[in-house]
Design a protein around this motif. Structure first.
Motif, mmCIF file in Angstrom:
data_model
loop_
_atom_site.group_PDB
_atom_site.id
_atom_site.type_symbol
_atom_site.label_atom_id
_atom_site.label_comp_id
_atom_site.label_asym_id
_atom_site.label_seq_id
_atom_site.Cartn_x
_atom_site.Cartn_y
_atom_site.Cartn_z
ATOM 1 N N LEU A 1 0.832 -1.212 0.000
ATOM 2 C CA LEU A 1 0.000 0.000 0.000
ATOM 3 C C LEU A 1 0.867 1.262 0.000
ATOM 4 O O LEU A 1 0.559 2.234 -0.688
ATOM 5 C CB LEU A 1 -0.937 0.011 1.204
ATOM 6 N N LYS A 2 1.938 1.243 0.767
ATOM 7 C CA LYS A 2 2.812 2.423 0.808
ATOM 8 C C LYS A 2 3.453 2.664 -0.558
ATOM 9 O O LYS A 2 3.578 3.811 -1.003
ATOM 10 C CB LYS A 2 3.885 2.239 1.887
ATOM 11 N N ARG B 1 2.179 1.827 -3.345
ATOM 12 C CA ARG B 1 1.106 2.290 -4.227
ATOM 13 C C ARG B 1 0.826 3.781 -4.027
ATOM 14 O O ARG B 1 0.599 4.520 -4.986
ATOM 15 C CB ARG B 1 -0.147 1.442 -3.953
ATOM 16 N N VAL B 2 0.852 4.213 -2.777
ATOM 17 C CA VAL B 2 0.640 5.637 -2.488
ATOM 18 C C VAL B 2 1.771 6.466 -3.110
ATOM 19 O O VAL B 2 1.524 7.507 -3.742
ATOM 20 C CB VAL B 2 0.560 5.884 -0.969
ATOM 21 N N ASN C 1 -7.145 4.391 -8.676
ATOM 22 C CA ASN C 1 -7.009 4.753 -7.268
ATOM 23 C C ASN C 1 -8.299 5.386 -6.735
ATOM 24 O O ASN C 1 -8.270 6.131 -5.741
ATOM 25 C CB ASN C 1 -5.821 5.695 -7.084
ATOM 26 N N LEU D 1 -4.694 9.071 0.637
ATOM 27 C CA LEU D 1 -4.392 7.651 0.451
ATOM 28 C C LEU D 1 -3.358 7.174 1.469
ATOM 29 O O LEU D 1 -3.415 6.026 1.937
ATOM 30 C CB LEU D 1 -3.912 7.392 -0.974
ATOM 31 N N ALA E 1 -3.823 4.236 4.065
ATOM 32 C CA ALA E 1 -2.870 3.116 4.150
ATOM 33 C C ALA E 1 -2.428 2.889 5.590
ATOM 34 O O ALA E 1 -2.245 1.742 6.019
ATOM 35 C CB ALA E 1 -1.664 3.387 3.246
ATOM 36 N N HIS F 1 -7.578 1.431 1.497
ATOM 37 C CA HIS F 1 -7.142 1.908 0.184
ATOM 38 C C HIS F 1 -8.371 2.221 -0.665
ATOM 39 O O HIS F 1 -9.505 2.082 -0.199
ATOM 40 C CB HIS F 1 -6.288 0.845 -0.505
#
Lengths: 114, 564
Positions: free
Chosen positions: B24-25, B27-28, B55, B117, B121, B126
């Protein structure tokens, strides 16, 4: 943007609108060339001349930090241009279910998380 | 006694590990870079749009809208507080629960989105799979893990499907979006047959899960009831078989016409048998060992779900009986807003987000924080969002109900209307949505005020009323006993009425349009006359949908279009 917003009568008048890139808010091209949150400030074009204006504004959208430039047909009233469709009236005035969320709505100061 | 979770695992949903959190991190960070490139002009809007949609970020009528995923509708109190924080800090102090058990925020700024986001996270949340042509958030029974009639907790398999489908390389660019729902109860509470894939789980003679598999259902501009492909799909083949369905859809689904791109159109075009043949051909050609869903995997996923540590029932039921006798309004709320629990002494509570005159599914940040507090105090820190836009506390002791109801009532959340005419499902409509033709919310508000009387609603009985602001049918109007569809008549809003829709598995049906579109006020009056007709012509014990099916639409149409 949906093509139905671009329906224009040959004899009518229109204004130019877009969303601001950074926050998505609706703006209208004013007579002074600035983009205003208020439709009452919008410059009114005849539908004959608006296509060229739209091309010009679409081309400069990124420079002006705008997205989705298009024309909205309006009727003229003493308080300024009024969109002819319900959809564009709601865009211009804000959601009908939150009367306080008009273009004048001032955002509240950010609240720090507890 | 405290109902806080008894272990570090969150009750009711999958506990992330460091792999999930790292992903997730990353992705952010990826999206933060994409946003920066969009703002700088390095990415055009055309290039950026599919990235932001992946997103959950839409550009709607007035602003950007961020749709946050709530997998199978379950979240914990900390996550709810994070949503409240987003509403207060980055939006206009409220959020909107959707018919896909998600939440959306209507006034988001693009430049804030990476920070939002990141905040999500940090709470193991998300906005993946809430937009775009991918497998969307898998929905499940809002009473999962609690319902007295449940045979299998569907959230375990919903989580397995979430993990299988997230960033699945074959299914990231499907012809169109793809929606899966799963129920573990014989009573379909997920509208399984109105989904691209609907799964009804039960146990086989050995106690393992088997699935009825429905495919090709959906609403939108072409409403179709899904057909059964399998009656007894073994658990171990669940992933392989769904993968086979998706592969057939991915290969043969139409990409030339957005309106004919859903799997339901493919199933209809091929015919059920031919579609089944193609799925079976794909299925038998697959490396089944690779796709086998082993019992150990299921057990490992299940082990990452916290479970409630129930108290003994004690005198909870007796106390509730006394309190119901002493307070009629409370008794009515218990009747409408609670659901039988498998654990003695407990019930599930549906908290209505549909007060008279309110906006269906909208809750303020203060209400979100209150719901989180109540979940901590009374339901092991767990909450569920329903596809009917309400909130459920899954596990509440019966002797805690009275205090809960009083607190809810003081905070605009105590409406006793679940399953009644004012428990309206409505999409955001033209007040927010760029696709809508008409506003859904104002007509919902007028109807909920018109039928606000608890006595009147009790007299009318169970009735599902759904409103969509356009033919895309996000308000599921075809599935409503009464449906309202907003249309555009030369720039003016107008509304068509449908009758006879239902999402229940055994009696599923698509509502039929009864006539020409009317104005908002005319529609409200027409529905009042339809209700009057039902009350006059029903037989003893008959619910609205039963009367509608027995009489057909003709008498209701006559009433709806009767001269004023």
């Amino acid at each position: 943007m949906d093509r139905r917003n671009n329906r224009r009568d040959a004899e009518g008048s229109s204004v130019i609108t877009a969303n601001r890139l950074l926050d998505g808010r609706i703006v209208w091209l004013a007579a002074d060339g600035q983009w205003s949150p208020h439709i009452r400030n919008a410059r009114v074009y005849s539908n004959v001349e608006i296509e060229d204006a739209l091309k010009e504004q679409t081309a400069s959208a990124q420079d002006n930090e705008l997205v989705g430039v298009y024309g909205v047909q309006v009727s003229l009233s003493p308080t300024g241009p009024v969109p002819v469709t319900s959809r564009e009236c709601i865009r211009a005035g804000g959601p009908s279910v939150h009367p306080d969320f008009t273009p004048e709505w001032q955002e509240r100061p950010a609240v720090s998380p507890a | 006694m405290s109902h806080a979770p008894h272990s570090s695992l969150p009750v009711g949903h999958y506990a992330y590990d460091e792999v999930d959190r790292t992903f997730l991190k990353q992705r952010v960070a990826q999206f933060r870079d994409q946003v920066e490139r969009r703002i700088s002009g390095a990415l055009t809007e055309e290039e950026f749009k599919p990235l932001r949609l992946m997103n959950g970020l839409y550009l709607q009528l007035h602003a950007y809208m961020l749709r946050v995923a709530i997998p199978y509708g379950v979240l914990n109190s900390g996550q709810m507080r994070t949503l409240a924080q987003i509403a207060q800090r980055y939006d206009r102090d409220y959020g909107h629960f959707t018919t896909r058990q998600n939440i959306q925020f209507n006034w988001i700024k693009l430049e804030d989105t990476p920070d939002i986001l990141a905040l999500l996270a940090d709470a193991d949340m998300h906005a993946l799979q809430t937009s775009g042509n991918c497998i969307r958030n898998v929905t499940a029974d809002q009473f999962a893990g609690a319902a007295a009639d449940e045979v299998i907790d569907p959230r375990i398999h919903a989580e397995i499907l979430r993990q299988w489908s997230t960033l699945h390389p074959e299914f990231t660019f499907l012809p169109r979006k793809f929606k899966i729902a799963i129920s573990g109860s014989p009573q379909d509470r997920v509208a399984a047959r109105f989904h691209d894939i609907g799964l009804m789980a039960r146990k086989d003679e050995n106690g393992r899960a088997v699935f009825e598999v429905y495919v090709g259902g959906g609403l939108g501009r072409t409403p179709i009831v899904g057909v059964k492909l399998r009656d007894d799909l073994p658990e171990e083949d669940l992933i392989a078989y769904l993968e086979a369905i998706l592969r057939v859809y991915n290969e043969f689904g139409r990409r030339d016409n957005i309106y004919k791109a859903r799997i339901k159109i493919l199933v209809q075009a091929l015919g059920v048998q031919e579609f089944r043949n193609r799925v079976n051909a794909e299925f038998v050609a697959m490396d089944r060992a690779r796709y086998r869903l082993d019992e150990k995997i299921v057990a490992a996923i299940q082990a990452r779900f916290g479970v409630p540590d129930f108290d003994p029932a004690g005198q909870a039921a007796e106390k509730l009986i006394q309190q119901r006798k002493a307070d009629r309004a409370f008794d009515f709320w218990v009747r409408t807003n609670t659901h039988a629990h498998k654990q003695p002494g407990y019930v599930s509570v549906t908290i209505s987000c549909k007060p008279a005159g309110g906006i269906p599914g909208d809750v303020t940040s203060a209400q979100m924080n209150l719901l989180a507090d109540l979940a901590d105090q009374l339901s092991f820190g767990e909450l569920r969002i329903t596809h009917l836009q309400n909130v459920v506390l899954g596990h509440v002791r019966q002797d805690k109900l009275y205090a809960l109801w009083q607190t809810l009532d003081q905070n605009g959340l105590g409406t006793a209307n679940v399953g009644f005419i004012s428990d309206i499902v409505a999409c955001p409509g033209l007040d927010y949505c760029a696709l809508a033709n008409a506003r859904s919310i104002p007509i919902a508000q007028k109807l909920s005020e018109r039928f606000a009387s608890p006595e009147l609603q009790r007299e009318i009985g169970p009735l599902r009323l759904n409103i969509s602001g356009c033919i895309n049918a996000c308000g599921h109007h075809h599935a409503g006993h009464i449906g309202i569809l907003g249309v555009d008549k030369r720039g003016e809003e107008a509304f068509q009425i449908t009758l006879g829709g239902a999402a229940d598995q055994d009696t599923v049906s698509i509502g039929q349009i009864i006539g020409a579109a009317m104005s908002e006020d005319e529609t409200v009056d027409a529905i009042a006359r339809i209700i009057d007709t039902y009350l006059a012509r029903r037989t003893a014990g008959e619910q609205f949908i039963d009367t509608c099916r027995r009489l057909g639409t003709a008498p209701f149409k006559d009433a709806a279009y009767a001269p004023a």
